[in-house]
Design an enzyme around this catalytic site. Structure first.
Site, mmCIF file in Angstrom:
data_model
loop_
_atom_site.group_PDB
_atom_site.id
_atom_site.type_symbol
_atom_site.label_atom_id
_atom_site.label_comp_id
_atom_site.label_asym_id
_atom_site.label_seq_id
_atom_site.Cartn_x
_atom_site.Cartn_y
_atom_site.Cartn_z
ATOM 1 N N PRO A 211 0.824 -1.212 0.000
ATOM 2 C CA PRO A 211 0.000 0.000 0.000
ATOM 3 C C PRO A 211 0.855 1.258 0.000
ATOM 4 O O PRO A 211 1.951 1.275 0.565
ATOM 5 C CB PRO A 211 -0.780 -0.089 1.314
ATOM 6 C CG PRO A 211 -0.559 -1.444 1.844
ATOM 7 C CD PRO A 211 0.675 -1.976 1.217
ATOM 8 N N HIS A 212 0.327 2.269 -0.633
ATOM 9 C CA HIS A 212 0.998 3.563 -0.685
ATOM 10 C C HIS A 212 -0.064 4.613 -0.969
ATOM 11 O O HIS A 212 -1.144 4.286 -1.439
ATOM 12 C CB HIS A 212 2.106 3.579 -1.741
ATOM 13 C CG HIS A 212 1.678 3.046 -3.060
ATOM 14 N ND1 HIS A 212 1.513 1.693 -3.300
ATOM 15 C CD2 HIS A 212 1.352 3.666 -4.207
ATOM 16 C CE1 HIS A 212 1.106 1.518 -4.555
ATOM 17 N NE2 HIS A 212 0.997 2.695 -5.115
ATOM 18 N N GLY A 213 0.251 5.836 -0.685
ATOM 19 C CA GLY A 213 -0.727 6.903 -0.835
ATOM 20 C C GLY A 213 -0.826 7.462 -2.240
ATOM 21 O O GLY A 213 -0.104 7.048 -3.153
#
Length: 107
Positions: free
Chosen positions: A61-63
């Site tokens: 996950p990453h923004g």
């Protein structure tokens, strides 16, 4: 090059769902000073536009790119989920590698 701090690693976690897993991994980064806590919501939002499951029981996950200003410094958190958590469809994740960097991941 960076070092993964022991405080950014959680073993034997038991999140009930994908959002809880992302929030757990994000809280490790936030508590260690890598991200502003608001960046966790950006990671959740990113999942609605691009799935971060990469296969082999791993998700990264990453923004959203527009929220990179909420990253204080590059870091990674690792959450081990021995029983797995459903990520998308029937894909189960056992390792969450949460990324806080300026890197743009495919997906």
């Amino acid at each position: 090059m960076f070092t993964i701090e022991s405080g950014c690693v959680r073993l034997k976690a038991a999140p009930r769902n994908k959002e809880e897993a992302i929030r757990l991994a994000g809280s490790l980064l936030s508590e260690a000073g890598y991200i502003d806590p608001a960046y966790i919501d950006s990671m959740i939002e990113r999942e609605s536009t691009a799935h971060t499951y990469i296969g082999g029981g791993i998700a990264i996950p990453h923004g959203l790119p527009m929220n990179r200003d909420r990253i204080r410094k590059t870091g990674v958190s690792i959450v081990q989920v021995p029983d797995g958590v459903i990520w998308q469809g029937e894909d189960k994740v056992y390792t969450v590698l949460e990324d806080a960097s300026g890197t743009v991941w495919a997906g």
